[in-house]
Design an enzyme around this catalytic site. Structure first.
Site: not given
Length: 650
Positions: A392, A587
């Protein structure tokens, strides 16, 4: 005479500086460790080196003078390099956090080789900082949710967990502003929508009045995520944390037994959504790492994994499609509640205009059910399914995710079937009976795997292109979107040797970038995107799970040279960014520019911290440890010297 002693003192200072930069001298062996007053040294260092005031020391700072560390003999060591200044700042920040007045810091720690420093901190600090428990000791660290607008911190507990209900009800009496809610036995999309304005944490396993621990990704992701957990587990096993990896599997077993699935994450708004399936691999790798094999544990975990396979993935009309392959299919009603307000305004503008409404008015009426808009329902079915895929968001899945038999999902389920075959053959004498009394043989799972392989080759393999592609079962066409997920068959073992021979050159041509493997090809984004929004699971970004899976896949098929190059590129990028930017481990990365500076939706978790990162990011930490484990040792020194991939011979 004075001139002579002055020269001696200057010479001693010169030797101290040389000692700091790696040139030792026996005269100054005693200077390897310095004792510093924490607060004063910290303030002096910030004043000298943090010239842009961002509470970090990075290559964007411009110190005009060295930082001097005083020595007991009256001399000083001058520190000039940004990396060393940054390391000193981090050591002082740790001492400050521990409320120390003074601290001894060794020169070796300040000039620690970067790969050693990053790996050491992951092993000894980051995993512990990312570990959570949902019990008396740990609940305050994980409970808070910024979406709880009414100020109440909630914990939802499954109706089937009677001991958990009892434990948390007792805890509710001890904590103010804490509410325990028992879930209904049947969880429906309608129920989940009804509690969207009362979000909360979902309980996990309690054992002997203590929460079974788990690792969170980090930053705002302060809960146990589905596929993140597997990759974190890979890192934990490398670092010898078998008990913690095993505990995470135990929490997955709990989720399957009490929530009916491995959750996207253990928050209330994820109750109808799962994530990419890695349970069988997690179980197998943890069990194989055990020094003393716990067959009862394996039986329970395998039982749960088979239950998940049958109940979550093999229900026809949901995640199993008519052609025998699988899709992501996340149920729900309305706009996904975890998204920020206004996230879908551009998409909803078109629908709002049809009804003669402002976007805000349309959203209010759609969410309340006043407006019946099937086309909007379908858009959000695809959006939730895209989120269930873990990707996503990506243009690969935009507005079609629930209509795709994806390469990644079907590769992962093939891996389940092969793992079940192996485990039953190897540890259960070719026969396994579940707790529900259903009997399985290894031959049964071998046949399931072969059937899936044949279907994948029929629908997803493109002989002309020599590639696997996602298949849209509604249109009857392959998407031909070039993505890292197209290469999952290398990791799962689904690809034939002949297919791999055609796939690997394409991987290196289409998805290799300066810092590793791209999420998708630039050409595919350009053909598919309907606006200029950069989707974080697309070009130019790269993610740890893709790297880890494809490295192992390449090695399994004998493509060592390609694997080592991709590992080196990824580790070089992580190492260089950590050296240049105060130890940052984020991340994701822009792998084209080999930077953590990301300008996509959702930003980049793990880049916002003061003085020292205490946790990195879960699967990024794991990818670093795995990369160092797989890469031949002769490359590590080149990484420490930040030798570019090109100059390293790639």
């Amino acid at each position: 005479m004075k001139l002579f002693f002055l020269k001696i003192k200057i010479f001693k200072q010169f030797l101290l500086i040389l000692c700091f930069f790696g040139i030792s001298h026996q005269l100054f062996a005693q200077t390897e460790t310095f004792k510093l007053k924490v607060d004063s040294a910290f303030e002096r260092l910030i004043a000298v080196a943090d010239t842009d005031g961002d509470k970090k020391i990075t290559v964007e700072d411009d110190p005009k003078m060295p930082f001097l560390i005083p020595h007991s003999q009256g001399d000083s060591v001058a520190i000039r390099e940004i990396y060393y200044l940054s390391n000193l700042l981090q050591e002082l920040a740790v001492a400050r956090a521990q409320n120390k007045d003074s601290v001894e810091i060794s020169i070796d720690r300040i000039k620690e080789p970067p790969t050693q420093r990053i790996s050491r901190r992951i092993e000894t600090q980051f995993w512990d900082d990312l570990t959570r428990t949902i019990d008396r000791k740990g609940i305050q660290k994980i409970l808070r949710d910024t979406k709880a607008s009414d100020g109440v911190q909630r914990l939802y507990v499954p109706a089937t967990d009677t001991s958990g209900i009892r434990y948390y009800k007792d805890l509710q009496q001890e904590l103010s502003g804490f509410e325990v809610v028992v879930l209904p036995e049947k969880i429906t999309p309608q129920y989940v929508k009804s509690i969207n304005d009362k979000p909360g944490l979902l309980a996990l396993k309690i054992e002997n009045d203590r929460g079974v621990p788990f690792v969170v990704p980090g930053g705002r992701f302060n809960e146990m995520y589905g596929w993140d957990s597997y990759f974190e587990g890979v890192g934990l096993l490398i670092d010898g944390r078998i008990d913690l990896a095993k505990a995470m599997v135990d929490n997955f077993v709990y989720q399957i037994n009490h929530y009916g699935k491995i959750l996207n994450a253990n928050r209330s708004y994820y109750l109808t959504r799962t994530q990419p399936p890695f349970m069988s691999s997690f179980v197998r790798e943890v069990y194989e790492a055990m020094e003393v094999k716990d067959e009862a544990w394996l039986r329970e975990a395998l039982n749960a994994a088979i239950k998940e396979y049958e109940q979550v993935w093999m229900e026809e009309g949901e995640r199993l499609t008519g052609n025998g392959l699988n899709r992501y299919y996340a149920q729900g009603i309305g706009i996904p509640p975890e998204t920020e307000k206004g996230h879908f305004n551009e998409v909803l503008q078109e629908f709002a205009e049809k009804y003669g409404l402002k976007v805000s008015e349309f959203v209010e009426q759609y969410q309340s059910g006043t407006i019946d808009a099937p086309e909007v329902d379908e858009y959000f079915l695809h959006d939730r399914s895209l989120r269930e895929s873990g990707h996503d968001t990506s243009w690969r899945l935009e507005n079609r995710a629930a209509h795709l038999n994806t390469v990644d999902l079907n590769s992962l389920l093939y891996k389940y079937e092969k793992d079940f075959e192996f485990l039953i053959d190897e540890y259960f004498d070719e026969h396994f009976t579940t707790s529900a009394g259903k009997k399985y043989t290894d031959d049964y799972w071998e046949e399931k795997a072969e059937t899936r392989k044949a279907l994948v080759n029929e629908y997803l393999w493109n002989e002309q292109d020599g590639s696997f592609y996602d298949y849209n079962f509604k249109t009857g066409e392959q998407t031909k979107y070039i993505s890292a997920t197209n290469f999952y068959p290398l990791w799962s073992g689904l690809a034939s040797e002949a297919q791999a021979e055609r796939m690997v050159p394409q991987l290196m041509q289409d998805l290799k970038a300066q810092g590793g493997i791209l999420s998708s090809a630039k050409s595919s984004v350009e053909k598919t995107a309907t606006n200029d929004v950069q989707r974080q699971w697309d070009y130019p970004y790269g993610w740890a799970p893709h790297q880890m899976l494809l490295w192992q896949g390449l090695l399994d098929y004998g493509y060592e040279e390609e694997a080592y190059e991709l590992i080196y590129r990824w580790l070089w990028m992580i190492t260089k960014n950590a050296v240049d930017y105060n130890g940052t481990i984020p991340e994701k990365y822009n792998v084209v520019d080999a930077t953590h500076k990301v300008y996509a939706e959702y930003g980049n978790v793990g880049t916002e911290f003061d003085y020292i990162t205490t946790s990195g990011f879960g699967w990024m930490n794991a990818s670093y440890q795995l990369g160092l484990e797989l890469l031949p040792k002769q490359y590590r020194e080149r990484l420490n010297e930040l030798v570019t991939p090109k100059n390293a011979g790639f």
